[in-house]
Write an enzyme that holds these catalytic residues in place. Sequence first.
Site, PDB file in Angstrom:
ATOM      1  N   ALA A  29      58.920 -17.017  37.337  1.00 52.33           N
ATOM      2  CA  ALA A  29      57.833 -17.749  37.514  1.00 52.33           C
ATOM      3  C   ALA A  29      57.882 -18.689  38.791  1.00 52.33           C
ATOM      4  O   ALA A  29      57.063 -18.962  39.319  1.00 52.33           O
ATOM      5  CB  ALA A  29      57.861 -18.536  36.149  1.00 52.33           C
ATOM      6  N   ASP A  30      58.957 -19.260  38.850  1.00 48.25           N
ATOM      7  CA  ASP A  30      59.349 -20.026  40.264  1.00 48.25           C
ATOM      8  C   ASP A  30      58.845 -19.006  41.395  1.00 48.25           C
ATOM      9  O   ASP A  30      58.283 -19.683  42.364  1.00 48.25           O
ATOM     10  CB  ASP A  30      60.853 -20.427  40.238  1.00 48.25           C
ATOM     11  CG  ASP A  30      61.045 -21.704  39.482  1.00 48.25           C
ATOM     12  OD1 ASP A  30      60.172 -22.596  39.092  1.00 48.25           O
ATOM     13  OD2 ASP A  30      62.232 -21.874  38.994  1.00 48.25           O
ATOM     14  N   LEU A  31      59.495 -18.022  41.549  1.00 45.69           N
ATOM     15  CA  LEU A  31      59.171 -17.292  42.714  1.00 45.69           C
ATOM     16  C   LEU A  31      57.738 -16.853  42.924  1.00 45.69           C
ATOM     17  O   LEU A  31      57.191 -17.028  43.903  1.00 45.69           O
ATOM     18  CB  LEU A  31      60.170 -15.832  42.616  1.00 45.69           C
ATOM     19  CG  LEU A  31      61.670 -16.355  42.770  1.00 45.69           C
ATOM     20  CD1 LEU A  31      62.329 -14.778  42.713  1.00 45.69           C
ATOM     21  CD2 LEU A  31      62.176 -17.077  43.859  1.00 45.69           C
TER      22      LEU A  31
END
Length: 418
Positions: free
Chosen positions: A190-192
């Site tokens: 999700a961050d990436l």
Amino acid sequence: MQDPTPTLAALPPGALSGVTVLDLSRVLAGPWCTQTLADLGANVIKVERPDSGDDTRAWGPPYLKTPGGEDSSEAAYFLGANRNKRSITVDIAHPEGQALIRRLVLQADVLVENFKVGDLARYGLDAQALLALKPGLVVCSITGFGQTGPYRDRAGYDYAIQGMGGLMSVTGERDDLPGGGPQKVGVAVADLFTGLYSTVAILAALRHRDLTGQGQVIDMALLDTQVAMLANLGSNYLCTGKAPGRMGNAHANIVPYQVFESSDGHLILAVGNDKQFAKFCEIAGHPEWATDPRFLRNADRVHHRAELVPLIAEVLRRQPRQHWLGQLEAAKVPCGAINNLDEVFADPQVQARGMTVPMAHPLSDRLQVVANPIKLSATPVQYRRPPPLLGQHTEELLSEAGLSPAEVQALRDQGVIG
């Protein structure tokens, strides 16, 4: 150790040369975005808190090893998301620190931040205030839930977002099997993904700025990104109203399309059509499976999954992984190894594609970074600077901003900079 940064003037311009990015983000989504921009040639100025800096500087072990083999102060986590940047330490809670950020904004094209909603307004550094100062600025705000909605004030973390955004409902073994239950993905996807979507949005906003002179605000949310990256599963649900479940390493609509165990490890068998299945049956020594009415077509195999999969598993268990992969690849039956990271980085294809890069670091000559996968023919990615030490470029950047040595020392004496 002396800073080993190469002479940059000799390098050809990158795709984003001339673009300056002021990076007020930390941890992963924001730094991943700004590292991508930096790899493409942007001048990225990483603004960090004095004394501690980006949280991930302390997220170890593991740490970068010194030439003597001891742990340095630089966590591997931080090193993975911060190359090609320069670090300056600024205390934005101090009025002089806020003034310093405004001075840097005047030289910037883009500002990236991941403060909680409303936090920067307390310092007069919110998007609207900065756009009033510089109307052509592109401001990208990255938060867990976005600038609007009932969850806007919540902190957002990748693990929780994977759960809330549905990814963990479709990841992991089925509940009725051993080890069943929801699983997160092994990296912070999700961050990436949010970092990469933010990069795309910034490039679009810069294109608009170049055409019109007008900056804008980009509102990126981890939850939005996680919902978007459900892709075909999200589309399946919206078309049918039926929520998909966990399938482990199997596929809901294709058989055989999953992980199997060989005599010395696991492999992936990904049969995509009936012709490929017939070829697999020949290799497996059971050509009769391809004409068995239960397994004739993919739809038949899906209906009789519970009968076919154990038969395949029994055969594949008899030989080592490479025995099967060699024959399957020769017959063009989709398959693949499940490599650990030793095997990944030793793989000849990974090596041929240059997916690791050595970089000289002020604390070590051992630094290897995972390469950027973007391959541009005219403006290739460059590895100009190793991930910076905390505040390594503070004096250099303040000098570029027009401050005298006496002014820099005064800021240091006041605790505004580290």
